[in-house]
Enzyme design. Structure first.
Site, short mmCIF file in Angstrom:
data_model
loop_
_atom_site.label_atom_id
_atom_site.label_comp_id
_atom_site.label_asym_id
_atom_site.label_seq_id
_atom_site.Cartn_x
_atom_site.Cartn_y
_atom_site.Cartn_z
N CYS A 142 0.84 -1.20 0.00
CA CYS A 142 0.00 0.00 0.00
C CYS A 142 0.87 1.25 0.00
O CYS A 142 1.42 1.62 -1.03
CB CYS A 142 -0.96 -0.03 1.19
SG CYS A 142 -2.35 1.11 1.02
N HIS B 71 -3.43 -5.35 0.09
CA HIS B 71 -2.85 -5.86 1.34
C HIS B 71 -2.88 -7.38 1.32
O HIS B 71 -3.86 -7.99 1.77
CB HIS B 71 -3.65 -5.34 2.54
CG HIS B 71 -3.48 -3.89 2.83
ND1 HIS B 71 -2.65 -3.41 3.82
CD2 HIS B 71 -4.03 -2.81 2.24
CE1 HIS B 71 -2.70 -2.09 3.83
NE2 HIS B 71 -3.53 -1.69 2.89
N GLU C 282 -1.48 -9.47 3.17
CA GLU C 282 -1.40 -10.10 4.49
C GLU C 282 -2.76 -10.57 5.01
O GLU C 282 -2.84 -11.50 5.81
CB GLU C 282 -0.77 -9.15 5.51
CG GLU C 282 -1.59 -7.94 5.88
CD GLU C 282 -1.33 -6.72 5.00
OE1 GLU C 282 -1.61 -5.59 5.45
OE2 GLU C 282 -0.87 -6.91 3.86
#
Length: 600
Positions: A400, A527, A529
């Site tokens: 990001c 993102h 994750e």
């Protein structure tokens, strides 16, 4: 529907999220479909406007819900996909009730906490509990509800009262309460103290909820004498006292709880009809995962350069994703948090020791990660980290804001655009490399960003990140941003060898950047994750760890396998299911007998 309510006592942050996730993990391995709800008693509508220093990271769901980080625990442990309504806040409940009042739904009655607020809570829980959270669309069998905060908090009183009523609505055989409490062990005596737990359970019972299970959290294992004391004073049987001390990893918590008879108790208390005895391979994959973590010896040093490094929960999902990738590769994660502004020249002038220590930590790392974030503080330090990785062929992953600072750094130091900047920091910059998205910047902060799962389509150009994703044409990842790369500068950046190998569906927004000729210099607007799982690490994180230990080229040459004999989770599951059959055939072969009716 069966419900398990998880409450907490003595202190906040006692581990309710991991305990609730562990209940779900155990039940899921018994073949039961599980869903989870997290209740946060704060008045905010959602977690979207929080600083990470308030409650840790903001976790984002597929549908764009900005929620508490505990929902990340649920998704990772249970491998499910939750919805924004799985996170209930006081703000959401009051907004819902006030909206109904404005529409005249209460027929002129006085709107009160009881019954209107408590009824709204119960109806919300019942509605969400039946929503599917798996790809097969099956309805859940058990809903695990975690009540945030600590019993006795004034903010949580309406929720406690709602569940006091709800236990009768759901019926006894469908409702179970587990109370998680701290058992301190003062260093002066070394003896576990049960009085805080007794007081907490007494308060819970005074509010109308009697715990069926008491989960005792402690630093060291608790002896039987302490368990018996809690049993005597808290009106539960000794087998209803579960002890969970600090373990080598959170993945050992479900195994420890299962070894203390949690399945047998829940099976009897909630009438779940779980088959007994359990198969020989029960929770084998989970046990193997915990064993692998405990036996990792080689270390990989990763530096996380951010601005919220004083609280580790600020980057909870990033940390977990790095751990998942390290487990897959067979390395132990040694993660160093570096405050981004400590890498800046202003710190060198103000505190040279802090500046040189930060740079020493960065230089000693095997790989560098710059996560998402907002605001001006630390931006120059993040650019310094990007530049150092780019010029020293050091593995780099930007997420990001990590993509945006990488782009600005190349514009300044390679393209010669010295005033290049992001309009988030400098709205009137001569070279706006990063610009806002007008449709996602209407002036209202909450819930207006580009949020949730969106599709990223790979370009025709071959790239390392595309190979890590299995050479797919497109992928779907979760987003949370309000600014994007300015399309006007794309051609110049690509001439500087920063190639944008992933675009959005409309080919307007840049999603993935990769530096040509570098060992691993990748940055994503999304993102990754949020979709990482213990047994299925996120590809960008896996690439970072592989590059950091010098195994990336070997991995890609093997067709994205660490060894030629590597098998998938599906194959492993099939082997587990087939174990009894294999054993039967093997036994028959050794005895020289034949099995009739095998074809049947």
């Amino acid at each position: 529907m069966k419900y398990i309510l998880v409450t907490g006592g003595v202190i906040s942050g006692v581990g309710k999220g991991v305990i609730a996730s562990s209940f779900g993990t155990i039940l899921k391995h018994c073949g039961i479909h599980v869903t989870s709800i997290k209740i946060d008693p704060y008045i905010n509508i959602d977690a979207g406007t929080f600083s990470p220093y308030e409650h840790g990271e903001v976790y984002v769901l597929d549908d764009g819900g900005e929620v508490d980080l505990d929902l990340g625990n649920y998704e990772r442990f249970l491998d499910i996909t939750l919805h924004k309504d799985n996170n209930i806040t006081t703000g959401k409940i009051y907004q819902h009730v006030i909206s109904k009042e404005r529409q005249g739904d209460y027929l002129g009655k006085t709107v009160q906490v009881i019954p209107h607020i408590t009824d709204a809570i119960q109806e919300w829980v019942q509605k969400v509990a039946y929503q599917s959270v798996t790809q097969d669309g099956d309805k859940p069998d058990v809903c695990i509800v975690e009540l945030g905060g600590t019993i006795g908090d004034i903010e949580g009183m309406p929720f406690v009262e709602a569940f006091r009523q709800f236990q009768f609505r759901a019926k006894r055989e469908n409702f179970c309460c587990a109370h998680v409490s701290l058992v301190p062990q003062p260093r002066s005596t070394g003896e576990p103290k049960t009085k805080p737990t007794q007081s907490s359970v007494r308060e819970l019972r005074g509010l109308g909820l009697s715990p069926d299970l008491i989960v005792c959290r402690s630093e060291k294992p608790i002896g039987d004498s302490a368990k018996e004391k809690i049993s005597d004073f808290c009106h539960v049987a000794p087998e209803q006292v579960i002890t969970v001390h600090d373990l080598s990893s959170i993945y050992r918590v479900p195994l420890l709880m299962e070894s203390q008879g949690v399945i047998e108790f829940l099976n009897d208390r909630l009438q779940l009809n779980i088959g007994m005895p359990r198969p020989r391979c029960f929770m084998r994959k989970w046990r193997n995962l915990a064993d692998r973590i405990d036996h990792l010896r080689k270390e990989v040093n990763i530096a996380l350069v951010g601005k919220y490094t004083k609280l580790e929960d600020s980057y909870a999902s990033v940390t977990k994703a790095l751990q998942h990738a390290c487990i897959e590769v067979g390395y132990k994660l040694n993660l160093t948090y570096i405050e981004a502004d400590n890498l800046e020249q202003s710190t060198k002038l103000a505190d040279p020791v802090l500046y040189h220590e930060a740079w020493q930590q960065l230089c000693k790392s095997n790989g560098v990660l710059v996560p998402g974030g907002f605001g001006k503080r630390g931006l120059l330090g993040k650019m310094e980290a990007c530049k150092w990785c780019r010029t020293n062929d050091k593995p780099y992953l930007g997420i990001c804001l990590g993509l945006q600072v990488a782009v600005v750094e190349i514009a300044r130091n390679v393209l010669g655009l010295e005033t290049a900047n992001t309009t988030e920091i400098e709205p009137n910059t001569d070279h706006p490399l990063v610009i806002d998205m007008p449709e996602h910047n209407p002036g209202q902060m909450g819930g207006t960003m580009r949020l949730g799962k969106r599709r990223t389509r790979f370009t025709e150009r071959n790239s390392v990140i595309k190979q890590l994703y299995g050479n797919k044409d497109f992928i779907e990842e979760r987003h949370r941003h309000r600014y994007e790369i300015n399309p006007k500068y794309i051609s110049d950046l690509e001439e500087a060898r920063l190639h944008f190998v992933g675009h959005d569906e409309d080919n307007l927004r840049m999603e993935i950047a990769e530096l040509e000729g570098h060992c691993y210099y990748v940055a994503t607007q999304f993102h990754p994750e949020y979709l990482s799982r213990p047994l299925k690490p996120s590809p960008p994180f896996l690439g970072l760890i592989l590059a950091s230990v010098g195994k990336l080229k070997y991995y890609l040459a093997r067709g994205c396998r660490l060894s030629p004999n590597q098998i998938s989770d599906t194959e492993s599951d099939t082997e587990c299911i087939m174990d009894p059959i294999k054993q039967h055939i093997s036994d028959a072969s050794r005895s020289g007998s034949t099995t009739s009716g095998t074809n049947d």
